[in-house]
Design an enzyme around this catalytic site. Sequence first.
Site, mmCIF file in Angstrom:
data_model
loop_
_atom_site.group_PDB
_atom_site.id
_atom_site.type_symbol
_atom_site.label_atom_id
_atom_site.label_comp_id
_atom_site.label_asym_id
_atom_site.label_seq_id
_atom_site.Cartn_x
_atom_site.Cartn_y
_atom_site.Cartn_z
ATOM 1 N N HIS A 181 -116.497 37.957 87.547
ATOM 2 C CA HIS A 181 -115.396 38.777 87.402
ATOM 3 C C HIS A 181 -115.643 39.678 86.054
ATOM 4 C CE1 HIS A 181 -111.271 40.031 86.689
ATOM 5 N NE2 HIS A 181 -111.019 39.753 87.706
ATOM 6 N N GLU B 265 -113.562 45.497 92.562
ATOM 7 C CA GLU B 265 -112.655 45.411 91.692
ATOM 8 C C GLU B 265 -112.942 46.761 90.402
ATOM 9 O OE1 GLU B 265 -109.775 41.562 91.218
ATOM 10 O OE2 GLU B 265 -111.283 41.638 89.964
#
Length: 249
Positions: free
Chosen positions: A96, A168
Site C-alpha cells: 500500500h 490506487e
Amino acid sequence: MKKIIIANWKMKLDYKSSLALAKQVLASVKKSQKIKSEVVICPDYLSITPLAKIFHSSPVKLGAQDSAMTDRGAFTGEVSAADLSALGVKYVIVGHSERREHLHENSSIINAKIKTSLTYNLTPIVCVGEKLMEKKSGEARKYLSKELNRALRGVKIKSAADLIIAYEPIWAISSSSSARAMSAMEAEEIQKFLKGRAARILHKNLRVIYGGSVNSKNAGEFLQQKNIDGLLVGAASINNTEFMSICSQ
Ligand code: 13P
C-alpha cells in the site's frame, strides 16, 4: 469471476468500533438481496482475531492490511502469513502506498511479502499507483509498469484468482492533500493497461481493482467499467450505510 469490494479500515477505528462495525457489516450483508460482489474486510491486526470469529463461515471474507516478508522467526513486531492463514484470513494487502511512504517499504520487501503470502495460500492484493508528479509529467504508465515488474519479479501463481492488482493513484487517495477521485473512464484506460502488463508477466488474466476516493456516488460508474474488477475502499468503508451502498452497486 465476481466483482470484489474490499474495505481497508487502515488504522481509523479503535478496537470496540471495529468489532461493532464488523457485526453491522455482517448483518447487512446477510440481509441484503442486492449484493452480488464478494465483500472483504481488512481490519487492523488487533481486531483481526475477533473478526475471524465474527466472519467465520459467513459471506464476508477477511483480509489483513499487511503480513511479514519472511517465515516465522526473530522479527519483532511482525505477524506471519502462516498465522494469518491459519486464522482464516484469505487476502492480504501488500505494498500500500501508505506503507511505501511512511514505512519505507521498497519493491524487494513487497516482492518478498507477495511470495510469502502465496506460500500460505493468502491472496495478495498488490497495490500500485503513481504520484501527482508522475501523472503531470505524463510518466504514469512507465512508472506503474516499473512498479509492477519489480513487485511481481519471480512470482508464480497457479490460477488467475491467486493474486489481485489494486490500482490506487496516490493523488486520488482521500487522505492526500490533492485528493480527487479519478474519473471512471480515465481509470478504465489505466486498468486495461495494467491488466495487459500483468498478463504479460504472470500469464494470467488477473483481477485489477481500483481505489482512491471511492464513495457511494461514484462506485457504480467504476464498477460498470469492463476492466475494473472491484474496488478498494478506505474512508467510505468505515461507515456501514455508505459501505453497503457501495457493495450493492
Ligand atoms: P480512500 O478510499 O480513503 O481514498 O482510500 C483508498 C485507499 O487507500 C484504500 O486502500
